[in-house]
Motif scaffolding. Structure first.
Motif, PDB file in Angstrom:
ATOM      1  N   GLU A 278      -0.696 -13.487   3.440  1.00 53.41           N
ATOM      2  CA  GLU A 278      -1.289 -12.159   3.295  1.00 53.41           C
ATOM      3  C   GLU A 278      -1.903 -11.665   4.603  1.00 53.41           C
ATOM      4  OE1 GLU A 278      -3.959 -12.534   0.022  1.00 53.41           O
ATOM      5  OE2 GLU A 278      -2.362 -12.396  -1.498  1.00 53.41           O
ATOM      6  N   ALA A 279      -2.552 -12.569   5.345  1.00 52.91           N
ATOM      7  CA  ALA A 279      -3.164 -12.169   6.615  1.00 52.91           C
ATOM      8  C   ALA A 279      -2.098 -11.779   7.638  1.00 52.91           C
ATOM      9  CB  ALA A 279      -4.031 -13.301   7.157  1.00 52.91           C
TER      10      ALA A 279
ATOM     11  N   ALA B  22      -8.494 -13.588  10.534  1.00 51.40           N
ATOM     12  CA  ALA B  22      -8.359 -14.466   9.375  1.00 51.40           C
ATOM     13  C   ALA B  22      -7.410 -15.619   9.670  1.00 51.40           C
ATOM     14  CB  ALA B  22      -7.871 -13.669   8.174  1.00 51.40           C
ATOM     15  N   LEU B  23      -6.394 -15.374  10.509  1.00 56.43           N
ATOM     16  CA  LEU B  23      -5.421 -16.407  10.826  1.00 56.43           C
ATOM     17  C   LEU B  23      -5.960 -17.469  11.778  1.00 56.43           C
ATOM     18  CD1 LEU B  23      -2.234 -14.188  11.343  1.00 56.43           C
ATOM     19  CD2 LEU B  23      -2.628 -15.807   9.477  1.00 56.43           C
TER      20      LEU B  23
ATOM     21  N   ASP C 141      -2.971 -23.826  17.642  1.00 58.86           N
ATOM     22  CA  ASP C 141      -2.822 -22.859  18.736  1.00 58.86           C
ATOM     23  C   ASP C 141      -1.391 -22.333  18.874  1.00 58.86           C
ATOM     24  OD1 ASP C 141      -5.482 -23.170  19.279  1.00 58.86           O
ATOM     25  OD2 ASP C 141      -5.198 -24.541  20.963  1.00 58.86           O
ATOM     26  N   LYS C 142      -0.395 -23.238  18.858  1.00 59.30           N
ATOM     27  CA  LYS C 142       0.988 -22.796  19.074  1.00 59.30           C
ATOM     28  C   LYS C 142       1.479 -21.904  17.931  1.00 59.30           C
ATOM     29  CE  LYS C 142       2.920 -27.027  17.033  1.00 59.30           C
ATOM     30  NZ  LYS C 142       3.825 -28.186  17.244  1.00 59.30           N
ATOM     31  N   VAL C 143       1.074 -22.219  16.713  1.00 60.44           N
ATOM     32  CA  VAL C 143       1.483 -21.403  15.574  1.00 60.44           C
ATOM     33  C   VAL C 143       0.777 -20.051  15.618  1.00 60.44           C
ATOM     34  CG1 VAL C 143       1.588 -21.259  13.052  1.00 60.44           C
ATOM     35  CG2 VAL C 143       1.934 -23.454  14.196  1.00 60.44           C
ATOM     36  N   TYR C 144      -0.500 -20.069  15.946  1.00 62.31           N
ATOM     37  CA  TYR C 144      -1.257 -18.822  16.046  1.00 62.31           C
ATOM     38  C   TYR C 144      -0.615 -17.895  17.067  1.00 62.31           C
ATOM     39  CZ  TYR C 144      -4.939 -15.526  17.209  1.00 62.31           C
ATOM     40  OH  TYR C 144      -5.639 -14.373  17.456  1.00 62.31           O
ATOM     41  N   GLN C 145      -0.180 -18.444  18.195  1.00 61.75           N
ATOM     42  CA  GLN C 145       0.408 -17.606  19.234  1.00 61.75           C
ATOM     43  C   GLN C 145       1.703 -16.965  18.763  1.00 61.75           C
ATOM     44  OE1 GLN C 145      -1.238 -16.931  22.201  1.00 61.75           O
ATOM     45  NE2 GLN C 145       0.280 -15.288  22.089  1.00 61.75           N
TER      46      GLN C 145
ATOM     47  N   TYR D 206       2.483 -16.242  15.637  1.00 69.64           N
ATOM     48  CA  TYR D 206       2.110 -15.202  14.678  1.00 69.64           C
ATOM     49  C   TYR D 206       1.545 -13.976  15.400  1.00 69.64           C
ATOM     50  CZ  TYR D 206       2.755 -18.006  10.432  1.00 69.64           C
ATOM     51  OH  TYR D 206       3.294 -18.729   9.406  1.00 69.64           O
ATOM     52  N   ALA D 207       0.722 -14.215  16.402  1.00 65.11           N
ATOM     53  CA  ALA D 207       0.119 -13.106  17.150  1.00 65.11           C
ATOM     54  C   ALA D 207       1.194 -12.297  17.873  1.00 65.11           C
ATOM     55  CB  ALA D 207      -0.902 -13.647  18.142  1.00 65.11           C
ATOM     56  N   ASP D 208       2.192 -12.984  18.455  1.00 63.70           N
ATOM     57  CA  ASP D 208       3.277 -12.284  19.152  1.00 63.70           C
ATOM     58  C   ASP D 208       4.080 -11.429  18.173  1.00 63.70           C
ATOM     59  OD1 ASP D 208       2.494 -13.477  21.488  1.00 63.70           O
ATOM     60  OD2 ASP D 208       4.048 -15.034  21.455  1.00 63.70           O
ATOM     61  N   ALA D 209       4.343 -11.975  16.973  1.00 62.55           N
ATOM     62  CA  ALA D 209       5.114 -11.225  15.970  1.00 62.55           C
ATOM     63  C   ALA D 209       4.337  -9.995  15.504  1.00 62.55           C
ATOM     64  CB  ALA D 209       5.437 -12.126  14.788  1.00 62.55           C
TER      65      ALA D 209
END
Length: 209
Positions: free
Chosen positions: A94-95, A103-104, A110-114, A116-119
């Motif tokens: 949802e986030a 929220a994420l 870190d690698k997954v967050y990046q 998601y942030a890029d997408a």
């Protein structure tokens, strides 16, 4: 009359004791065999000692890994972990749809967050928005677990029914359909450091299956 009172009291005490013994020991019916004679000079053998069949703390294909995690973290409970994983799954999906990076952040490595942030950034540059609704999480099962060094890893297989669509800035549908449920099969890998006091797990990988 006075001599009768002690008799009544003692009779009452005897009945009380009999009731307590009955409730504590229970009732046995039928013939009871006498216990075998014990040789005071002999040593008991395993066949003479009632055997207790110990079952493993965890079962299934991930049992060995779960045991390894529990060996270094006595608080670890697979059922509680799965409950938290289900909550994390819904929060993350949802986030991401909302583009809520705050929220994420605590839920992702870190690698997954990046990624998601890029997408989310690319979506924003296209001026698109996403609507996602999780109808239900049909199942969540631990399929792998391990403890290596000071890192605990647990892989969860999720099956969920999700509806999603991407909209343009004008509100036109670009892809997907919020009115159509899709069954999604994904394996999510969670990790946690066991050499710190931080009990939180983070998502380190997602793979469609």
């Amino acid at each position: 009359m006075i001599e009768v009172i002690p008799t009544v009291i003692f009779a009452g005490i005897a009945i009380f004791i009999a009731i307590r013994l009955y409730s504590t020991l229970g009732r046995r019916e039928g013939h009871m065999e006498e216990p075998p004679a014990i040789d005071p000079n002999g040593r008991p053998s395993l066949s003479d000692v009632p055997q207790t069949h110990l079952r493993p703390a965890f079962e299934g294909r991930a049992a060995a890994g779960l045991e390894a995690i529990a060996a270094v973290d006595s608080r670890f409970d697979p059922e509680a972990f799965l409950s938290g994983a289900r909550t994390a799954y819904q929060m993350i999906v949802e986030a991401f749809a909302k583009g809520d990076l705050a929220a994420l952040r605590p839920l992702l490595a870190d690698k997954v967050y990046q990624r998601y942030a890029d997408a989310i950034q690319a979506r924003s540059e296209r001026r698109e928005s996403v609507r996602t609704e999780i109808d239900r999480i049909k199942s969540a099962e631990i399929i792998e677990a391990s403890h290596d060094g000071a890192t605990a890893r647990v892989k969860v297989a999720f099956v969920a029914e999700i509806a999603t669509e991407t909209l343009s800035e004008a509100g036109e549908r670009v892809s997907g359909d919020i009115g159509t449920l899709n069954t999604v099969h994904e394996n999510w890998l969670f990790e946690r450091r066991t050499d710190t006091n931080n009990p939180n797990w983070v998502l380190t990988g997602v793979a469609a299956v």
